[in-house]
Write a protein that holds these residues in place. Structure first.
Motif, PDB file in Angstrom:
ATOM      1  N   PRO A  56       0.835  -1.205   0.000  1.00 37.79           N
ATOM      2  CA  PRO A  56       0.000   0.000   0.000  1.00 37.79           C
ATOM      3  C   PRO A  56       0.871   1.257   0.000  1.00 37.79           C
ATOM      4  O   PRO A  56       2.075   1.194   0.243  1.00 37.79           O
ATOM      5  CB  PRO A  56      -0.810  -0.114   1.292  1.00 37.79           C
ATOM      6  N   LYS A  57       0.241   2.391  -0.242  1.00 44.94           N
ATOM      7  CA  LYS A  57       0.973   3.653  -0.356  1.00 44.94           C
ATOM      8  C   LYS A  57       1.654   4.078   0.939  1.00 44.94           C
ATOM      9  O   LYS A  57       2.606   4.845   0.901  1.00 44.94           O
ATOM     10  CB  LYS A  57       0.044   4.763  -0.830  1.00 44.94           C
ATOM     11  N   ASP A  58       1.176   3.589   2.091  1.00 44.09           N
ATOM     12  CA  ASP A  58       1.781   3.997   3.358  1.00 44.09           C
ATOM     13  C   ASP A  58       2.926   3.083   3.775  1.00 44.09           C
ATOM     14  O   ASP A  58       3.395   3.137   4.902  1.00 44.09           O
ATOM     15  CB  ASP A  58       0.734   4.066   4.467  1.00 44.09           C
ATOM     16  N   MET A  59       3.420   2.255   2.836  1.00 44.90           N
ATOM     17  CA  MET A  59       4.541   1.364   3.116  1.00 44.90           C
ATOM     18  C   MET A  59       5.646   1.592   2.093  1.00 44.90           C
ATOM     19  O   MET A  59       5.388   2.063   0.987  1.00 44.90           O
ATOM     20  CB  MET A  59       4.090  -0.094   3.112  1.00 44.90           C
ATOM     21  N   ALA A  60       6.878   1.258   2.493  1.00 41.63           N
ATOM     22  CA  ALA A  60       8.032   1.467   1.610  1.00 41.63           C
ATOM     23  C   ALA A  60       9.080   0.397   1.871  1.00 41.63           C
ATOM     24  O   ALA A  60       9.106  -0.218   2.936  1.00 41.63           O
ATOM     25  CB  ALA A  60       8.644   2.841   1.858  1.00 41.63           C
ATOM     26  N   VAL A  61       9.952   0.203   0.896  1.00 37.32           N
ATOM     27  CA  VAL A  61      11.107  -0.665   1.050  1.00 37.32           C
ATOM     28  C   VAL A  61      12.318   0.249   1.230  1.00 37.32           C
ATOM     29  O   VAL A  61      12.647   1.035   0.353  1.00 37.32           O
ATOM     30  CB  VAL A  61      11.313  -1.570  -0.188  1.00 37.32           C
ATOM     31  N   ARG A  62      12.951   0.163   2.390  1.00 39.46           N
ATOM     32  CA  ARG A  62      14.151   0.962   2.665  1.00 39.46           C
ATOM     33  C   ARG A  62      15.354   0.029   2.585  1.00 39.46           C
ATOM     34  O   ARG A  62      15.363  -1.027   3.208  1.00 39.46           O
ATOM     35  CB  ARG A  62      14.084   1.593   4.042  1.00 39.46           C
ATOM     36  N   ALA A  82      17.906  -4.283   4.636  1.00 40.10           N
ATOM     37  CA  ALA A  82      16.661  -4.108   3.881  1.00 40.10           C
ATOM     38  C   ALA A  82      15.506  -4.208   4.866  1.00 40.10           C
ATOM     39  O   ALA A  82      15.514  -5.066   5.747  1.00 40.10           O
ATOM     40  CB  ALA A  82      16.534  -5.166   2.803  1.00 40.10           C
ATOM     41  N   ALA A  83      14.551  -3.323   4.726  1.00 35.15           N
ATOM     42  CA  ALA A  83      13.394  -3.324   5.618  1.00 35.15           C
ATOM     43  C   ALA A  83      12.147  -2.903   4.851  1.00 35.15           C
ATOM     44  O   ALA A  83      12.213  -2.071   3.949  1.00 35.15           O
ATOM     45  CB  ALA A  83      13.614  -2.370   6.789  1.00 35.15           C
ATOM     46  N   ILE A  84      11.031  -3.497   5.229  1.00 33.85           N
ATOM     47  CA  ILE A  84       9.739  -3.026   4.766  1.00 33.85           C
ATOM     48  C   ILE A  84       9.180  -2.228   5.922  1.00 33.85           C
ATOM     49  O   ILE A  84       9.091  -2.720   7.049  1.00 33.85           O
ATOM     50  CB  ILE A  84       8.814  -4.193   4.383  1.00 33.85           C
ATOM     51  N   PHE A 120      19.347 -10.436  -3.247  1.00 32.75           N
ATOM     52  CA  PHE A 120      19.050 -11.598  -2.403  1.00 32.75           C
ATOM     53  C   PHE A 120      18.483 -11.167  -1.056  1.00 32.75           C
ATOM     54  O   PHE A 120      17.532 -11.753  -0.549  1.00 32.75           O
ATOM     55  CB  PHE A 120      20.303 -12.446  -2.179  1.00 32.75           C
ATOM     56  N   THR A 121      19.066 -10.124  -0.463  1.00 35.89           N
ATOM     57  CA  THR A 121      18.600  -9.647   0.846  1.00 35.89           C
ATOM     58  C   THR A 121      17.189  -9.095   0.750  1.00 35.89           C
ATOM     59  O   THR A 121      16.349  -9.362   1.607  1.00 35.89           O
ATOM     60  CB  THR A 121      19.569  -8.585   1.410  1.00 35.89           C
ATOM     61  N   VAL A 122      16.915  -8.327  -0.289  1.00 41.13           N
ATOM     62  CA  VAL A 122      15.573  -7.775  -0.476  1.00 41.13           C
ATOM     63  C   VAL A 122      14.545  -8.892  -0.681  1.00 41.13           C
ATOM     64  O   VAL A 122      13.470  -8.863  -0.099  1.00 41.13           O
ATOM     65  CB  VAL A 122      15.541  -6.753  -1.632  1.00 41.13           C
TER      66      VAL A 122
END
Length: 130
Positions: A56-62, A82-84, A120-122
């Motif tokens: 959703p728009k309120d989430m991101a992959v950093r 890597a984090a969601i 791979f980490t992502v």
């Protein structure tokens, strides 16, 4: 008339879903020599496309990438985080909270090897996403 309006509503809903499928925000960082944040973002998008990530728009992959050259010959010691993350409201302030995260580290030869490890980490962190 009722059937036509229901068909139109279904068509609009399908179009809205299709426009959002596979889209998400990527927030890359890189301090590796020769590896730009854009290259990291491209690798994150490839990993997301391969695994069908849809947030959703309120989430991101950093994704953070940190490297140090190791000896001669283009070897790098790297750390990939890597984090969601999900955007939350704390009263009047907005903040990002991790939903899933993973840190990988090791050595790789050249920038392409390091970027492969980013992918791979992502992919591994996407597998954790609830």
């Amino acid at each position: 008339m009722k059937k036509a309006s229901m068909f139109l509503l279904a068509l609009v809903s399908a179009a809205a879903g299709a426009a959002q499928a596979g889209t998400y925000s990527v927030q890359p960082e890189s301090d590796c020599p020769g590896i730009s944040a854009d290259a990291v973002a491209q690798e994150v998008r490839k990993a997301g496309a391969a695994s069908g990530l849809d947030l959703p728009k309120d989430m991101a992959v950093r994704t953070e990438l940190h490297c140090a050259p190791q000896g001669k010959g283009g070897q790098f010691m790297y750390t990939v985080r890597a984090a969601i993350e999900k955007q939350l409201a704390d009263g009047e302030t907005m903040r990002w909270a991790p939903v899933a995260q993973l840190t990988g580290y090791g050595t790789a030869a050249g920038s392409s090897g390091v970027l492969r490890q980013v992918g791979f980490t992502v992919r591994d962190v996407i597998r954790q996403e609830p």
